[in-house]
Write an enzyme that holds these catalytic residues in place. Structure first.
Site, PDB file in Angstrom:
ATOM      1  N   VAL A   1      -6.663 -78.113 -45.015  1.00 24.09           N
ATOM      2  CA  VAL A   1      -5.812 -78.307 -46.459  1.00 24.09           C
ATOM      3  C   VAL A   1      -4.977 -77.974 -46.399  1.00 24.09           C
ATOM      4  CG1 VAL A   1      -6.316 -76.576 -48.010  1.00 24.09           C
ATOM      5  CG2 VAL A   1      -7.703 -76.612 -46.452  1.00 24.09           C
TER       6      VAL A   1
ATOM      7  N   HIS B   1     -14.398 -78.111 -77.873  1.00 23.61           N
ATOM      8  CA  HIS B   1     -13.716 -79.548 -77.600  1.00 23.61           C
ATOM      9  C   HIS B   1     -12.548 -80.410 -78.015  1.00 23.61           C
ATOM     10  CE1 HIS B   1     -14.360 -84.019 -77.586  1.00 23.61           C
ATOM     11  NE2 HIS B   1     -14.181 -84.050 -78.739  1.00 23.61           N
TER      12      HIS B   1
ATOM     13  N   LYS C   1       2.679 -73.839 -54.192  1.00 24.20           N
ATOM     14  CA  LYS C   1       2.187 -74.343 -54.889  1.00 24.20           C
ATOM     15  C   LYS C   1       3.591 -73.959 -55.339  1.00 24.20           C
ATOM     16  CE  LYS C   1      -1.551 -74.573 -52.715  1.00 24.20           C
ATOM     17  NZ  LYS C   1      -2.106 -73.318 -51.357  1.00 24.20           N
TER      18      LYS C   1
ATOM     19  N   ARG D   1      -5.372 -71.888 -38.252  1.00 24.31           N
ATOM     20  CA  ARG D   1      -4.644 -71.004 -37.842  1.00 24.31           C
ATOM     21  C   ARG D   1      -6.026 -69.875 -37.171  1.00 24.31           C
ATOM     22  NH1 ARG D   1      -0.726 -69.475 -41.168  1.00 24.31           N
ATOM     23  NH2 ARG D   1      -0.840 -67.675 -41.097  1.00 24.31           N
TER      24      ARG D   1
HETATM   25  P1  FAD Z   1      -1.743 -62.488 -43.658  1.00 28.84           P
HETATM   26  O1  FAD Z   1      -1.336 -62.516 -45.223  1.00 28.84           O
HETATM   27  O2  FAD Z   1      -1.852 -63.330 -42.739  1.00 28.84           O
HETATM   28  O3  FAD Z   1      -1.366 -61.111 -44.153  1.00 28.84           O
HETATM   29  C1  FAD Z   1      -0.879 -60.075 -42.752  1.00 28.84           C
HETATM   30  C2  FAD Z   1       0.538 -59.493 -42.743  1.00 28.84           C
HETATM   31  O4  FAD Z   1      -0.266 -58.276 -42.158  1.00 28.84           O
HETATM   32  C3  FAD Z   1       1.584 -59.773 -42.398  1.00 28.84           C
HETATM   33  O5  FAD Z   1       2.457 -59.174 -42.838  1.00 28.84           O
HETATM   34  C4  FAD Z   1       1.972 -59.367 -41.159  1.00 28.84           C
HETATM   35  O6  FAD Z   1       3.388 -59.099 -41.105  1.00 28.84           O
HETATM   36  C5  FAD Z   1       1.378 -58.360 -40.953  1.00 28.84           C
HETATM   37  N1  FAD Z   1       1.246 -57.249 -39.648  1.00 28.84           N
HETATM   38  C6  FAD Z   1       0.346 -57.671 -38.648  1.00 28.84           C
HETATM   39  N2  FAD Z   1      -0.062 -57.102 -37.651  1.00 28.84           N
HETATM   40  C7  FAD Z   1       0.951 -55.641 -37.880  1.00 28.84           C
HETATM   41  C8  FAD Z   1       1.203 -54.523 -37.505  1.00 28.84           C
HETATM   42  N3  FAD Z   1       0.210 -54.284 -36.073  1.00 28.84           N
HETATM   43  N4  FAD Z   1       1.878 -53.970 -37.816  1.00 28.84           N
HETATM   44  C9  FAD Z   1       2.254 -53.919 -39.034  1.00 28.84           C
HETATM   45  N5  FAD Z   1       2.312 -55.366 -40.135  1.00 28.84           N
HETATM   46  C10 FAD Z   1       1.270 -56.325 -38.812  1.00 28.84           C
HETATM   47  N6  FAD Z   1      -5.062 -68.918 -49.071  1.00 28.84           N
HETATM   48  C11 FAD Z   1      -5.483 -68.959 -50.042  1.00 28.84           C
HETATM   49  O7  FAD Z   1      -7.279 -68.495 -50.706  1.00 28.84           O
HETATM   50  N7  FAD Z   1      -4.870 -70.188 -51.366  1.00 28.84           N
HETATM   51  C12 FAD Z   1      -3.938 -71.110 -51.375  1.00 28.84           C
HETATM   52  O8  FAD Z   1      -3.435 -71.828 -51.609  1.00 28.84           O
HETATM   53  C13 FAD Z   1      -4.015 -71.044 -49.426  1.00 28.84           C
HETATM   54  N8  FAD Z   1      -2.357 -71.712 -49.186  1.00 28.84           N
HETATM   55  C14 FAD Z   1      -1.790 -71.123 -48.141  1.00 28.84           C
HETATM   56  C15 FAD Z   1      -1.291 -72.053 -48.200  1.00 28.84           C
HETATM   57  C16 FAD Z   1      -0.177 -71.897 -46.366  1.00 28.84           C
HETATM   58  C17 FAD Z   1       0.894 -73.231 -46.078  1.00 28.84           C
HETATM   59  C18 FAD Z   1      -0.571 -71.578 -45.651  1.00 28.84           C
HETATM   60  C19 FAD Z   1       0.229 -71.178 -43.974  1.00 28.84           C
HETATM   61  C20 FAD Z   1      -2.456 -70.384 -45.832  1.00 28.84           C
HETATM   62  C21 FAD Z   1      -2.379 -70.850 -47.216  1.00 28.84           C
HETATM   63  N9  FAD Z   1      -3.318 -70.267 -47.312  1.00 28.84           N
HETATM   64  C22 FAD Z   1      -4.019 -70.028 -48.514  1.00 28.84           C
HETATM   65  C23 FAD Z   1      -3.940 -68.758 -46.506  1.00 28.84           C
HETATM   66  C24 FAD Z   1      -4.156 -67.282 -46.775  1.00 28.84           C
HETATM   67  O9  FAD Z   1      -2.373 -67.296 -46.413  1.00 28.84           O
HETATM   68  C25 FAD Z   1      -4.693 -66.248 -45.729  1.00 28.84           C
HETATM   69  O10 FAD Z   1      -5.644 -66.232 -45.979  1.00 28.84           O
HETATM   70  C26 FAD Z   1      -3.914 -65.125 -46.679  1.00 28.84           C
HETATM   71  O11 FAD Z   1      -2.362 -65.315 -46.151  1.00 28.84           O
HETATM   72  C27 FAD Z   1      -4.958 -63.840 -45.376  1.00 28.84           C
HETATM   73  O12 FAD Z   1      -4.485 -62.618 -45.848  1.00 28.84           O
HETATM   74  P2  FAD Z   1      -4.659 -61.211 -44.737  1.00 28.84           P
HETATM   75  O13 FAD Z   1      -3.691 -60.490 -45.570  1.00 28.84           O
HETATM   76  O14 FAD Z   1      -5.723 -61.672 -44.098  1.00 28.84           O
HETATM   77  O15 FAD Z   1      -3.095 -62.315 -43.818  1.00 28.84           O
HETATM   78  P1  NAD Z   2      -7.790 -76.792 -41.392  1.00 30.01           P
HETATM   79  O1  NAD Z   2      -9.200 -76.145 -40.494  1.00 30.01           O
HETATM   80  O2  NAD Z   2      -7.908 -76.632 -43.330  1.00 30.01           O
HETATM   81  O3  NAD Z   2      -7.559 -77.738 -40.824  1.00 30.01           O
HETATM   82  C1  NAD Z   2      -7.080 -78.013 -39.781  1.00 30.01           C
HETATM   83  C2  NAD Z   2      -7.067 -79.620 -38.794  1.00 30.01           C
HETATM   84  O4  NAD Z   2      -6.781 -80.102 -37.975  1.00 30.01           O
HETATM   85  C3  NAD Z   2      -9.054 -80.093 -38.876  1.00 30.01           C
HETATM   86  O5  NAD Z   2      -9.427 -80.875 -39.790  1.00 30.01           O
HETATM   87  C4  NAD Z   2      -8.809 -80.894 -37.791  1.00 30.01           C
HETATM   88  O6  NAD Z   2      -9.995 -81.431 -37.267  1.00 30.01           O
HETATM   89  C5  NAD Z   2      -7.584 -80.450 -37.406  1.00 30.01           C
HETATM   90  N1  NAD Z   2      -7.191 -80.696 -35.875  1.00 30.01           N
HETATM   91  C6  NAD Z   2      -6.645 -79.969 -35.002  1.00 30.01           C
HETATM   92  N2  NAD Z   2      -6.464 -80.264 -34.210  1.00 30.01           N
HETATM   93  C7  NAD Z   2      -5.922 -81.232 -34.095  1.00 30.01           C
HETATM   94  C8  NAD Z   2      -5.298 -81.866 -33.284  1.00 30.01           C
HETATM   95  N3  NAD Z   2      -4.552 -81.775 -31.549  1.00 30.01           N
HETATM   96  N4  NAD Z   2      -5.190 -83.973 -33.310  1.00 30.01           N
HETATM   97  C9  NAD Z   2      -5.855 -84.038 -34.457  1.00 30.01           C
HETATM   98  N5  NAD Z   2      -6.310 -83.638 -35.637  1.00 30.01           N
HETATM   99  C10 NAD Z   2      -6.985 -81.888 -34.970  1.00 30.01           C
HETATM  100  O7  NAD Z   2      -6.049 -75.852 -41.083  1.00 30.01           O
HETATM  101  P2  NAD Z   2      -5.234 -75.761 -41.485  1.00 30.01           P
HETATM  102  O8  NAD Z   2      -5.257 -76.829 -42.879  1.00 30.01           O
HETATM  103  O9  NAD Z   2      -4.180 -74.939 -40.769  1.00 30.01           O
HETATM  104  O10 NAD Z   2      -4.852 -74.777 -42.587  1.00 30.01           O
HETATM  105  C11 NAD Z   2      -5.113 -73.215 -41.894  1.00 30.01           C
HETATM  106  C12 NAD Z   2      -6.265 -71.981 -42.906  1.00 30.01           C
HETATM  107  O11 NAD Z   2      -5.141 -71.337 -44.370  1.00 30.01           O
HETATM  108  C13 NAD Z   2      -7.405 -72.744 -43.507  1.00 30.01           C
HETATM  109  O12 NAD Z   2      -8.507 -71.896 -42.943  1.00 30.01           O
HETATM  110  C14 NAD Z   2      -7.607 -72.704 -44.499  1.00 30.01           C
HETATM  111  O13 NAD Z   2      -8.462 -71.754 -45.511  1.00 30.01           O
HETATM  112  C15 NAD Z   2      -6.309 -71.697 -45.395  1.00 30.01           C
HETATM  113  N6  NAD Z   2      -5.736 -72.932 -46.217  1.00 30.01           N
HETATM  114  C16 NAD Z   2      -5.912 -72.888 -47.645  1.00 30.01           C
HETATM  115  C17 NAD Z   2      -5.732 -73.782 -48.751  1.00 30.01           C
HETATM  116  C18 NAD Z   2      -6.086 -73.613 -49.790  1.00 30.01           C
HETATM  117  O14 NAD Z   2      -6.887 -72.129 -50.331  1.00 30.01           O
HETATM  118  N7  NAD Z   2      -5.635 -73.687 -50.885  1.00 30.01           N
HETATM  119  C19 NAD Z   2      -4.440 -73.795 -48.024  1.00 30.01           C
HETATM  120  C20 NAD Z   2      -3.678 -73.967 -47.419  1.00 30.01           C
HETATM  121  C21 NAD Z   2      -4.068 -73.316 -45.909  1.00 30.01           C
END
Ligand code: FAD
Ligand code: NAD
Length: 475
Positions: free
Chosen positions: A191, A451, A58, A279
């Site tokens: 996404v 508004h 973001k 993921r």
């Molecule tokens: P994580 O955030 O993955 O945290 C897990 C933690 O556990 C990590 O720090 C890991 O190192 C630790 N861990 C794992 N195993 C162990 C262990 N055995 N011992 C100690 N520590 C351990 N979601 C949204 O809602 N809005 C968004 O805008 C958004 N944007 C995103 C953008 C990107 C580029 C990505 C990759 C993801 C985005 N997501 C977004 C998804 C969001 O990041 C995840 O849904 C969220 O982080 C999940 O939270 P979590 O706590 O389950 O796992």
């Molecule tokens: P996603 O599941 O949103 O999208 C992955 C896309 O890749 C799908 O449309 C799928 O059809 C395509 N794909 C998979 N294999 C392929 C291939 N071999 N060739 C071409 N296309 C292929 O997953 P993401 O964008 O990687 O995000 C992962 C997770 O992180 C999502 O579950 C999302 O909810 C979370 N996330 C959330 C936000 C947000 O809330 N704004 C932002 C980023 C990530």
């Protein structure tokens, strides 16, 4: 430090750290173990979301959008600026500062609610014991009345496009690019692909997105998805649907990506390739033999609707369990579990989890899509309102998109709300609250909206469901 706690949380991301804080607020003794390390080797709480996901993405979306608006929109407002340029290093520095402040904030929150922060690896042993391995390799066995697993997720790596930095990167690598690639390839128009593709497109990269599915944003309301596709095309994002990547070849400083679509085999050459193909749950080294915690066939930890695993006193929350991989979903699960452990009420309403895609225009929704309502067979009505008819959106020079309300024909209950337009991610909160209270479209219709605000679009969309919109023509 104590060796025994009421609660041990393994994982300090947006699912784990709120669980620990709420447990502390509930006067339970709690430790949170997290092993996240940043590129410089330093530990940081906050997991994927704060370190390499929601927050850094973001930050870059905001910087790149401001640059884009300064270039493309300021003149329309009558603002003259000199030559508009950008500095990727400064954008990255700002991003890193925001991430650092956010992750360090967690330590302050832990202190305030009495959470013991342990940085290192946690492994669940049988009998609600946890082996903690510190950075220096030393281990200790801790015990707890309850253990909450919150180990998160990691990016899917494709056999046809293995990660090879700096050319082929995952989302974390894509957030850390030091310069704008001339040609950027993205696998996956999900996404991440759309958000990060937008960042680098706004800064000038030629972006080609290869998406295996035949339609864009299959999980979204298709009217919304079609509107989004129109805007992405206008912005120059080259999204190729039905394009299944079959291989990648690395040369000195380029990646040749082969893909197949209905017309046959194609190749596209890019300077950098982001793999954003989803993921998967992460549980490496998390579970010792005999814990009684089971994984499903996709690697998610099996839980019931209250996040109980099969093992007594062991819970799991966030990306490592079923449901959307979203930070706010994990947070609510973490809080629910910490409350249930304390004997309090706890529930997550999985039917009203909002989704937001932070592109421009933003895309947000909650509840059922029109396609889902149609296939359920329930009679429904739809009201929509274009931002073109919103005074505030026009004043902001952001009058693209629409708000759409779907309500049941019989009892008028709101079944889904879909918004594409300015600040859609903020506007959707009103719809989430309305649906949380099982509101009808009439409830929204009779609620006074200030508004001129963007939120009037939702008000008018609700009115339009009964053909009573005031500021647009009812169809
Ligand atoms: P994580 O955030 O993955 O945290 C897990 C933690 O556990 C990590 O720090 C890991 O190192 C630790 N861990 C794992 N195993 C162990 C262990 N055995 N011992 C100690 N520590 C351990 N979601 C949204 O809602 N809005 C968004 O805008 C958004 N944007 C995103 C953008 C990107 C580029 C990505 C990759 C993801 C985005 N997501 C977004 C998804 C969001 O990041 C995840 O849904 C969220 O982080 C999940 O939270 P979590 O706590 O389950 O796992
Ligand atoms: P996603 O599941 O949103 O999208 C992955 C896309 O890749 C799908 O449309 C799928 O059809 C395509 N794909 C998979 N294999 C392929 C291939 N071999 N060739 C071409 N296309 C292929 O997953 P993401 O964008 O990687 O995000 C992962 C997770 O992180 C999502 O579950 C999302 O909810 C979370 N996330 C959330 C936000 C947000 O809330 N704004 C932002 C980023 C990530």
């Amino acid at each position: 430090m104590a060796d025994s706690f009421d609660v041990i949380v393994i994982g300090g991301g947006p699912a784990g750290y709120p669980a620990a804080i709420r447990a502390g607020q509930n006067k339970l003794s709690v430790a949170c173990i997290d092993e996240w390390r940043n590129r410089d080797g330093s530990y940081a709480f906050g997991g994927t979301c704060l370190n390499a996901g929601c927050i850094p993405s973001k930050a870059l979306l905001e910087s790149s959008e401001l640059y884009h608006r300064a270039r493309e929109e300021f003149a329309v407002h009558g603002i003259r600026v000199g030559e508009v340029g950008f500095d990727v290093a400064q954008m990255q520095k700002r991003k890193a500062g925001i991430v650092k402040a956010s992750t360090q904030g967690i330590l302050a929150l832990f202190k305030a609610s009495g959470v013991t922060a342990l940085q290192g690896h946690g492994t669940l042993l049988p009998g609600r014991r946890v082996e903690f391995t510190a950075a220096d390799g030393s281990t200790r066995v801790l015990s707890a009345k309850h253990v909450i697993l919150a180990s998160g997720s990691t990016p899917v790596e494709l056999k046809v496009a293995p990660f090879k930095a700096p050319h082929v990167v995952d989302s974390w690598g894509a957030l850390d690019l030091e310069s704008v690639p001339k040609r950027l390839g993205v696998i996956g128009a999900g996404v991440i692909g759309l958000e990060l593709g937008s960042v680098w497109r706004r800064l000038g990269a030629e972006v080609t997105v290869l998406e295996a599915m035949p339609e864009l944003l299959g999980m979204a309301d298709q009217q919304l998805a079609k509107e989004a596709a129109r805007h992405f095309k206008k912005q120059g994002l080259d999204i190729r649907l039905g394009a299944k990547v079959t291989g990648t070849t690395l040369s000195a400083d380029a990646v040749e990506v082969s893909y197949q679509d209905a017309k046959g085999e194609h190749k596209v050459t890019v300077d950098r390739l982001i793999v954003a193909a989803g993921r998967r749950p992460f549980s490496a080294g998390l579970l010792a033999e005999g814990t009684g915690v089971a994984l499903d066939e996709r690697g998610f930890i099996k839980v019931d609707e209250h996040c109980r695993t099969g093992a007594e006193g062991v819970w799991a929350v966030g990306d490592c369990v079923r449901g959307p991989m979203l930070a706010h979903k994990g947070k609510e699960e973490g809080v629910m579990v910490a409350d249930l452990i304390a004997g309090l009420y706890g529930e997550v309403n999985y039917k009203v989890i909002p989704s937001v895609i932070y592109t421009a225009p933003e895309i947000a929704w909650v509840g059922l899509t029109e396609e889902q309502v149609k296939s359920s067979g329930r009679a429904y009505k739809v009201g929509s309102f274009p931002f073109l008819a919103s005074g505030r959106a026009r004043a902001m020079e952001q009058a693209q998109g629409f708000a759409k309300v779907i309500a049941a024909q019989d009892d008028d209950e709101i079944l889904g709300v879909h918004i594409i337009g300015p600040m859609a991610g903020e506007l959707i909160a009103e719809a989430v609250l309305a649906m949380e209270y099982s509101a009808s479209s009439e409830d929204l219709q009779r609620t006074i909206h200030a508004h001129p605000t963007l939120s009037e679009a939702l008000h008018e969309a609700a009115l339009a469901a009964d053909k009573r919109a005031i500021d647009s023509i009812n169809r």
